[in-house]
Design an enzyme around this catalytic site. Structure first.
Site, short mmCIF file in Angstrom:
data_model
loop_
_atom_site.label_atom_id
_atom_site.label_comp_id
_atom_site.label_asym_id
_atom_site.label_seq_id
_atom_site.Cartn_x
_atom_site.Cartn_y
_atom_site.Cartn_z
N LYS A 53 0.84 -1.20 0.00
CA LYS A 53 0.00 0.00 0.00
C LYS A 53 0.88 1.25 0.00
CE LYS A 53 -3.91 -2.41 2.03
NZ LYS A 53 -4.76 -2.75 3.18
N GLN A 96 -5.22 -1.51 9.38
CA GLN A 96 -5.09 -2.83 8.77
C GLN A 96 -5.74 -3.90 9.65
OE1 GLN A 96 -3.98 -3.35 5.69
NE2 GLN A 96 -4.23 -5.56 5.79
N ASP A 119 -11.39 2.84 3.66
CA ASP A 119 -11.69 1.41 3.53
C ASP A 119 -13.19 1.16 3.34
OD1 ASP A 119 -9.76 -0.62 3.48
OD2 ASP A 119 -9.23 -0.28 5.58
N1 GUN Z 1 -7.39 -6.88 5.65
C1 GUN Z 1 -7.73 -7.61 4.56
N2 GUN Z 1 -8.27 -6.81 3.61
C2 GUN Z 1 -8.27 -5.56 4.12
C3 GUN Z 1 -8.70 -4.30 3.61
O1 GUN Z 1 -9.20 -4.16 2.49
N3 GUN Z 1 -8.53 -3.25 4.44
C4 GUN Z 1 -7.99 -3.37 5.69
N4 GUN Z 1 -7.89 -2.28 6.43
N5 GUN Z 1 -7.59 -4.52 6.19
C5 GUN Z 1 -7.73 -5.61 5.40
#
Ligand code: GUN
Length: 296
Positions: A53, A96, A119
């Protein structure tokens, strides 16, 4: 033989376009969008995702500020979120998931300002998704799937979509999106899960299968209708002695056999996974524009 849906290509196109857009925004405002990434704990997969990311942000001219800590009390994490909510330099906040045991994900997500919730997990944005009003942000993986469907002009109107998995991150929101009267969506959606009876029967009548259950190569060819569209969200590591790493990454679909029956299929890697980050960046740029009065 199916058409292989190329998530890498669309993701690259989106990320390159965002670079052009953020450079233009910088010329106009002397500012760049900024994403705060919060990572608590030592989950190796989460560390890999967060690193990708950060790299993607850099590519697209987006600033990223990381808050990586081994351990954090819930009150400390709450304070951090409230601080990021107030910080005018921060446009998007990503926590996350999964959070380590002892930290209440739901409570933490609830604290994020919906206008910074890139998100799309906050109840405000989730609720808006389901009642057909525009949320500020759609969740990244489901919206990435929708972008792929649009890119390949696969019209799902009135089609039977079977979603495997009911997670808040993928299963439920993709069901919500494909149910809406959006172009290329407007489908009849069934969500199946671990307690579903006659799973095979559901799958056999599906025009579209979205597999998001985290079980390697679970969906078999004999359950797939000829010409079905297959969207594989799984990212599973399986032991493989023939690979130098000792493992390979595979989806929730038995690609080798299912590919022969499908009309379209997303590969793993290079399908849906590549899109998640592209949408996160899109959402971050959108957050910047909303917060700077350039979008409502
Ligand atoms: N863990 C797995 N997929 C995601 C996501 O799209 N966003 C976040 N914040 N955590 C995740």
């Amino acid at each position: 033989m199916a058409i292989i849906i190329d998530g890498n290509a669309l993701s690259k196109k989106i990320k390159d376009n965002l670079r052009v857009e953020t450079d233009a925004l910088f010329d106009k405002t002397n500012k760049r969008p900024c994403l705060a990434v919060v990572l608590v704990g030592e989950n190796p997969a989460s560390h890999i995702y967060v690193a990708s990311k950060e790299k993607a942000c850099h590519h697209s001219g987006i600033l990223s500020k990381s808050y990586k800590v081994e351990n954090m009390k819930e009150t400390e994490l709450e304070e951090l979120i409230l601080k990021l909510n107030q910080d005018p330099e921060i446009n998007g906040i990503l926590v996350q998931l999964p959070l380590p045991e002892g930290l209440n994900e739901e409570k933490i997500i609830d604290l994020i300002d919906p206008i910074k919730d890139v998100d799309g997990f906050h109840p405000y944005n989730t609720g808006k998704l389901w009642i057909n009003l525009k949320p500020y942000f759609f969740p990244c993986t489901p919206w990435g799937i929708y972008e792929l469907i649009k890119e390949y002009k696969i019209d799902l109107s009135g089609k039977e979509v079977v979603v495997l998995g009911r997670s808040n991150i993928v299963g439920k929101p993709i069901a919500g999106i494909l149910l809406q009267k959006f172009p290329y969506a407007d489908a009849t959606v069934t969500v199946c899960h671990s307690r579903t009876k006659n799973l095979e029967e559901h799958l056999k009548r599906a025009d579209v299968i979205v597999a998001a259950i985290g079980k390697p190569e679970f969906v078999k060819e004999e359950w797939v209708k000829q010409g079905a569209v297959i969207i594989d969200v799984g990212i599973n590591r399986v032991a493989d002695e023939t690979s130098p790493k000792g493992y390979r990454v595979t989806g929730d679909v038995d690609f080798q056999t299912v590919e022969k029956k499908a009309s379209y299929i997303t590969p793993v890697p290079g399908g849906v996974g590549a899109m998640t980050i592209a949408v996160l960046l899109q959402n971050t740029v959108k957050a910047f524009k909303i917060q700077n009065g350039m979008k409502d």
